[in-house]
Design a protein around this motif. Structure first.
Motif, PDB file in Angstrom:
ATOM      1  N   ARG A  53       0.862  -1.125  -0.081  1.00  0.00           N
ATOM      2  CA  ARG A  53       0.129   0.077  -0.079  1.00  0.00           C
ATOM      3  C   ARG A  53       0.872   1.160  -0.002  1.00  0.00           C
ATOM      4  O   ARG A  53       0.478   2.464  -0.644  1.00  0.00           O
ATOM      5  CB  ARG A  53      -0.883  -0.024   1.155  1.00  0.00           C
TER       6      ARG A  53
ATOM      7  N   ALA B  98       1.460   1.926  -3.517  1.00  0.00           N
ATOM      8  CA  ALA B  98       0.310   2.338  -4.188  1.00  0.00           C
ATOM      9  C   ALA B  98      -0.038   3.811  -3.703  1.00  0.00           C
ATOM     10  O   ALA B  98      -0.437   4.545  -4.647  1.00  0.00           O
ATOM     11  CB  ALA B  98      -0.920   1.455  -3.774  1.00  0.00           C
ATOM     12  N   ARG B  99       0.449   4.334  -2.739  1.00  0.00           N
ATOM     13  CA  ARG B  99       0.048   5.467  -2.313  1.00  0.00           C
ATOM     14  C   ARG B  99       1.015   6.451  -3.046  1.00  0.00           C
ATOM     15  O   ARG B  99       0.842   7.584  -3.338  1.00  0.00           O
ATOM     16  CB  ARG B  99       0.341   5.781  -0.858  1.00  0.00           C
TER      17      ARG B  99
ATOM     18  N   THR C 264      -6.945   0.494  -1.082  1.00  0.00           N
ATOM     19  CA  THR C 264      -5.976  -0.541  -0.304  1.00  0.00           C
ATOM     20  C   THR C 264      -6.930  -1.341   0.887  1.00  0.00           C
ATOM     21  O   THR C 264      -8.301  -0.809   0.821  1.00  0.00           O
ATOM     22  CB  THR C 264      -5.089   0.039   0.277  1.00  0.00           C
TER      23      THR C 264
ATOM     24  N   CYS D 106      -4.047   0.666  -6.680  1.00  0.00           N
ATOM     25  CA  CYS D 106      -4.571  -0.369  -5.665  1.00  0.00           C
ATOM     26  C   CYS D 106      -3.508  -1.363  -5.148  1.00  0.00           C
ATOM     27  O   CYS D 106      -2.427  -1.435  -5.811  1.00  0.00           O
ATOM     28  CB  CYS D 106      -5.610  -1.130  -5.960  1.00  0.00           C
ATOM     29  N   THR D 107      -3.661  -1.943  -4.069  1.00  0.00           N
ATOM     30  CA  THR D 107      -3.092  -3.202  -3.780  1.00  0.00           C
ATOM     31  C   THR D 107      -3.539  -4.244  -4.701  1.00  0.00           C
ATOM     32  O   THR D 107      -4.543  -4.289  -4.990  1.00  0.00           O
ATOM     33  CB  THR D 107      -3.011  -3.356  -2.225  1.00  0.00           C
TER      34      THR D 107
ATOM     35  N   SER E 229      -6.785  -5.519  -3.488  1.00  0.00           N
ATOM     36  CA  SER E 229      -7.902  -4.610  -3.518  1.00  0.00           C
ATOM     37  C   SER E 229      -8.539  -4.311  -4.814  1.00  0.00           C
ATOM     38  O   SER E 229      -9.237  -3.465  -5.129  1.00  0.00           O
ATOM     39  CB  SER E 229      -7.556  -3.609  -2.789  1.00  0.00           C
TER      40      SER E 229
END
Length: 858
Positions: A46, A49-50, A69, A84-85, A88
């Motif tokens: 995550r 992803a962020r 996430t 996304c992760t 997710s």
């Protein structure tokens, strides 16, 4: 049957971009994502992803970009690009582009089945891009023959730099360890030797991780200590990667890293076309880890063994019944390149809950139908962010499922609020705060489930705000612990301006310079911060001492006026009996003119006081010792002051009793005891002195607090460096090994073979037997005696022999008869006269158990 929605058509272009780290694969995929009208990209972390979400937001605008996430969902109504992760990724959404990062994680035993599922099923309408290591190439050819494979070379070289000591690591180095404890220990060493380090671990929240990375990237610190989480695409300016170890625990066993795992981590060194190096770091006396020549060659040339299988789990689940659901979970892989995953946490929790009747009753409810079992499976899929284990996590899942299947089918708002409120604390060390952040992630996950909670937006905002607060607190805690902010400018200013504005003493004893703690003041003892470097310590100590002159004088006046409750006698961990004032050591007791009047020696920390202050402190501490001994050891103090009220033999006995601190063996005193008059015995009895058959003692002094003081004063009088711990209060017998007879006597015990029995209990038993026996007629010992004394049958026999009784075989049973003591026995006349004067004489009708039990706890 409830099934996952079908994936988009797989006829679109599929591209696999493979290569080592530092090849720009992720950058290429993000460019392709932004080049399409819509897209989804899945990442292994995550954090990553962020990071990419922030980049795409900068290019496309926040209203068109979503972040999904397990614990965070930012989904604007017009969102077109989703970061996304992998777990997710919304597979029911049709988009033009789908990207999957770190595809080689399909071989991971825990999460691999998710990556494998996305590789096989997730497709974009126009393009699908799979990023990963070259080790994935053979499996891509077999599983996805339609995919175009593009190999990306590394932009820069990666070279082995050999082992280095921590003090010789170059700037811009990342040290990689594999446990949180190792990360913290290395960061602490870097703080001492290099001034500080940033900390990055996969368990950190994105906010904390970004703040720590920002410190490193800005140059505030030149070193980064991390777990292998940095190997998952986190891009930082790292010149050298140093391995603190080459093995890790993978959840089942401790093993050596694979070459591909080593490459994933070492590849963080170098940026774009700037070359990087890797090696190992030597940490003190720890055994040095080292790469083999084959591993070094493989890492430098980027040659690794290809993957042969990916982990797989069936996605087509049958929710018509629990057996069918488990059966579909246990289905065999359809191809030899796929291997079935081990039971994941969700399946393990499901199997445990299947044994609960109430769970199966609700899951199979006719009102819920297949939805009940699907509801159970959803609850079992709740991630265990805190890593509490199957048992603890099952209890949480069971409670969630209970709420989801009763009432309105939603989790109660009061329960969620109470759990969140319990976590809303920013106090404690960084490990405690990190654990709370992990717990908040669970509630953040729940808050984003509209089918579980009402007002999802409200709960999501509350959990996000709490995670931000805890993340800020964690960043502050990590920075405070592992970064030294004391600069040369501050030290020069401190030296020039003195202490008026720069030094402050906090209420908890912390001494701060310009807001930075440099040490602690405990009582009168100042201890400099051990993390300060030698050059800093000299200046900081000088400034602290100049300021502490007034503070120490003020504390001396406080001590002189303090009540007795502020003082305590404390045994030191390395020997010695110390006086504490408000929990801080201020003096040590030394041998004085007698046992009851020890000498008070002030602690060295008080030498900086003025003469008058030292005199007042000395007088108050001496007064406390005198008051305490007079109160706690009152019978001995009274005996020490008796002069004309007793005959010379009785006064001599009193002097010896005071010198022995309340316990004397009768054997050497036979003639002196025989010389006591009836008036002497009565006077001694009024003073609390017991003339027993084996000991002369004061029963009141055998209580815990008087015993503690007597042992302390005895150790001081004997100049003992070490004093064994006193027997636990309430014990009537203990093992005598390791204790000297003198110590046992002062502690109130009499050694009898391998055990020692409390003196007053021996006295009671001897008197009871004497009152009940008929001359030298043998008698049978009562088993209750041994029970009350905490002795075995053999231990009681040894005690009776020590009291002068000898075993005899009478009618096949062992009985005892009075035979007199072999050594040191007093004349019968003396023994009878002292017993006659005893206040306990004449208890012929009392049972031995009652008498002994009455004595317990005195």
């Amino acid at each position: 049957m409830i099934q996952r929605p079908a994936s988009p058509s797989s006829a679109a272009k599929v591209t696999a971009v493979l290569g080592p780290t530092n090849t720009g694969k992720t950058h290429l995929a993000v460019e392709r994502l932004c080049g399409h009208a819509s897209g989804i990209m899945g990442f292994p972390l995550r954090l990553l992803a962020r990071e990419v979400y922030d980049r795409v937001v900068a290019a496309k605008g926040a209203h068109q970009v979503a972040l999904i996430t397990g614990e965070e969902k930012i989904v604007p109504p017009q969102a077109r690009w989703f970061l996304c992760t992998v777990e997710s990724m919304p597979l029911d959404r049709e988009v033009a582009f789908v990207g999957i990062d770190e595809g080689q994680l399909g071989a991971d035993p825990e999460r691999g089945h998710v990556f494998t599922d996305r590789l096989l099923r997730a497709r974009g309408c126009a393009e699908t891009m799979i990023l990963g290591s070259e080790t994935l190439k053979p499996l891509i050819r077999k599983l996805l023959p339609e995919a175009e494979i593009i190999t990306r070379p590394r932009f820069s070289t990666l070279a082995y730099a050999g082992p280095k000591k921590l003090s010789r690591l170059p700037r811009r180095t990342a040290i990689v360890a594999f446990t949180a404890a190792e990360v913290y220990a290395i960061a602490e060493m870097l703080r001492r030797q290099k001034g500080g380090a940033a900390v990055v671990m996969g368990s950190l929240s994105p906010r904390t991780r970004n703040a720590q990375v920002a410190m490193y990237q800005s140059g505030e610190v030149d070193y980064l200590v991390a777990t292998d989480a940095i190997g998952m695409g986190l891009n930082m300016d790292i010149a050298h990667v140093a391995f603190a170890g080459l093995g890790k625990f993978d959840g089942k066993r401790q093993r050596r890293l694979t070459l591909a795992e080593m490459a994933q981590i070492a590849g963080r060194a170098g940026r774009h076309q700037r070359d990087g190096t890797f090696g190992t770091v030597q940490l003190g006396a720890q055994e040095q880890c080292s790469f083999s020549p084959e591993e070094i060659e493989g890492l430098e040339a980027h040659r690794f063994e290809p993957l042969t299988q990916l982990v797989w789990r069936n996605h087509a689940l049958d929710f018509s019944s629990l057996p069918r659901l488990v059966a579909t979970m246990d289905a065999r892989p359809p191809r030899p390149e796929l291997v079935r995953a081990d039971d994941a946490l969700d399946l393990a929790v499901l199997k445990r809950l299947a044994g609960e009747p109430w769970v199966m009753e609700r899951a199979g409810s006719r009102l819920l139908g297949e939805r009940g079992l699907f509801r159970l499976w959803q609850a079992c899929s709740l991630p265990d962010y805190r890593k509490t284990g199957v048992e603890a996590h099952t209890r949480l899942v069971a409670r969630v499922f209970r709420h989801l299947t009763e009432g309105n089918g939603r989790l109660p708002a009061a329960w969620i609020a109470a759990e969140i409120a319990h976590l809303d604390r920013v106090t404690g060390d960084f490990e405690a705060i990190a654990d709370r952040i992990a717990a908040v992630r669970t509630w953040t996950y729940i808050a984003h489930r509209p089918d579980w909670v009402d007002s999802t937006a409200t709960w999501a905002e509350r959990t996000r705000a709490l995670e931000d607060r805890l993340s800020d607190a964690l960043h502050a805690a990590l920075t405070q612990r592992f970064v030294d902010r004391r600069t040369a400018v501050l030290l020069k200013d401190l030296k020039a301006r003195g202490t008026d504005a720069l030094v402050a003493i906090e209420t908890d004893g912390a001494v701060a310079v310009d807001g930075e703690v440099i040490g602690r003041l405990d009582g009168f003892r100042f201890t400099a911060d051990a993390a300060a470097r030698a050059g800093e310590q000299r200046l900081l100590l000088a400034a602290a001492e100049r300021h502490l002159v007034r503070e120490l004088a003020h504390r001396a006046r406080q001590l002189a006026d303090s009540p007795a409750g502020d003082f305590a006698l404390v045994a030191g961990s390395k020997g010695g009996q110390h006086l504490h004032w408000r929990s801080a050591r201020v003096a040590t007791l030394r041998k004085g003119r007698d046992a009851l009047t020890p000498r008070v020696e002030l602690d060295r920390a008080l030498t900086s006081l003025g003469p008058d202050d030292r005199r007042r402190v000395q007088q108050r501490l001496e007064a406390f010792v005198a008051e305490a001994t007079g109160r706690v050891l009152a019978p001995l103090c009274t005996l020490a002051q008796l002069h004309g009220e007793l005959s010379p033999p009785a006064r001599g006995l009193g002097v010896q009793l005071v010198a022995a601190l309340g316990v004397l063996d009768c054997a050497p005193l036979a003639e002196q005891l025989a010389g006591l008059t009836r008036a002497d015995r009565q006077a001694l009895a009024r003073l609390g002195v017991r003339l027993g058959p084996q000991h002369v003692f004061v029963p009141a002094l055998l209580r815990p607090e008087p015993t503690r003081w007597r042992l302390a004063l005895w150790a001081v009088a004997q100049d003992l460096a070490e004093l064994p711990a006193a027997p636990a209060p309430g014990r009537v017998s203990i093992a005598s090994d390791g204790f000297s007879p003198e110590f046992l006597a002062v502690a109130g015990f009499w050694r009898v073979g391998p055990q020692a029995v409390r003196i007053d209990m021996v006295d009671r038993l001897a008197r009871h037997i004497h009152d009940r026996r008929n001359g030298r007629t043998p008698f049978m010992p009562d088993p209750a005696w041994a029970t009350s004394l905490g002795l075995s049958h053999d231990g009681l026999a040894r005690l009776l022999r020590a009291l002068g009784y000898r075993p005899r075989l009478v009618d096949g049973a062992t009985q005892f008869a009075w035979a007199g003591r072999d050594q040191g026995a007093r004349p019968a006349a003396t023994r009878q006269s002292t017993e006659a004067a005893s206040p306990d004489a004449g208890r012929n009708g009392a049972s031995p158990f009652a008498i002994l039990a009455a004595m317990k706890g005195r």
